[in-house]
Design an enzyme around this catalytic site. Sequence first.
Site, mmCIF file in Angstrom:
data_model
loop_
_atom_site.group_PDB
_atom_site.id
_atom_site.type_symbol
_atom_site.label_atom_id
_atom_site.label_comp_id
_atom_site.label_asym_id
_atom_site.label_seq_id
_atom_site.Cartn_x
_atom_site.Cartn_y
_atom_site.Cartn_z
ATOM 1 N N CYS A 190 0.820 -1.208 0.000
ATOM 2 C CA CYS A 190 0.000 0.000 0.000
ATOM 3 C C CYS A 190 0.856 1.260 0.000
ATOM 4 C CB CYS A 190 -0.917 -0.013 1.212
ATOM 5 S SG CYS A 190 -1.895 1.472 1.427
ATOM 6 N N CYS A 225 -0.443 3.932 2.464
ATOM 7 C CA CYS A 225 -0.124 3.614 3.863
ATOM 8 C C CYS A 225 1.348 3.866 4.179
ATOM 9 C CB CYS A 225 -0.446 2.159 4.162
ATOM 10 S SG CYS A 225 -2.076 1.610 3.663
ATOM 11 N N ASP A 226 2.240 3.450 3.293
ATOM 12 C CA ASP A 226 3.664 3.384 3.619
ATOM 13 C C ASP A 226 4.569 4.293 2.787
ATOM 14 O OD1 ASP A 226 2.962 1.406 5.431
ATOM 15 O OD2 ASP A 226 3.293 -0.207 4.006
#
Length: 303
Positions: free
Chosen positions: A131, A134-135
């Site tokens: 992701c 997300c990251d």
Amino acid sequence: MVDVLIVGGGPAGLTAALYAGRAGKSITVLEKNAFGGQITWSPKVENFPATAALSGLEFSDRLTEQVLRYGVNLESDEVNAVQVENNLVRVSTVFGDTYEAKTLILATGAAPRRLGLPEEERFIGAGVSFCAVCDGEFFREKTVAVVGGGNTALQEAIYLSALCKTVYLIHRRAEFRADQSLVSAMATHPNIFFLPDRVVTQLKGESRLSAVVLERKDGTTEELAVDGLFLAVGHTPENALFPSIVPITDQGYADADESCKTNFPQIFVAGDCRQKQVQQLTTAVSDGATAALAACRYLDESV
């Protein structure tokens, strides 16, 4: 006891809850991860009808808020067993809870597919991610690679290009499976470099990922230094618990048609866990509506 129990809180499951809630049914939704499902990872949703571009997280938040207006009960829990007895459904969870319902909608979705390499598990969270939203921030001004050739892979690459120094897009074919609009958009980002006709065969590093080994079609290999690797190579349906309830295809999908019905009249299946030609946000919410209306019809006819 509720009228409708929904396993899975992604777009299909939440849409099913919305439709059943509007029909006045009592509903519980069980979700083992975050409500909203994998669409929350998408940096931009711009193909949902009559909706301006928005992030997947914003879409999920709006849908969840809409569902809650109808008194739907949302529970964070993971199902580990399903039984059908005397026309009722009983579901148990890893937390030791038991839920009973008159109807059940399986909307478990699919999990990101992995490469299947020996080193993969060791580097998840230490350089390997599924992701970008997300990251991606962890790799600001660093070099990363994205594996895949579909819409998700290109979206990930475009998103990361605004954060990272260099983004490599690795694809096993010479041509993309993505929409032409995304291909054109990616071409405007000079720090994205396309590496076609290559597959990742090895992950290298000590405590964190530091390089990947790529194999070309002719069998030759090359080593590519990267700080992060984002996998966008498809998904695996999460139906392992349900072969006794609905037939499962060789690919792991629930073998149910557009009616979303299963072998049990009180159980339905919706979303990306169901075998179908097109797996998109629009088809997931369509399944959710279809399954919910079928469940409501079953309940009304059973009175």
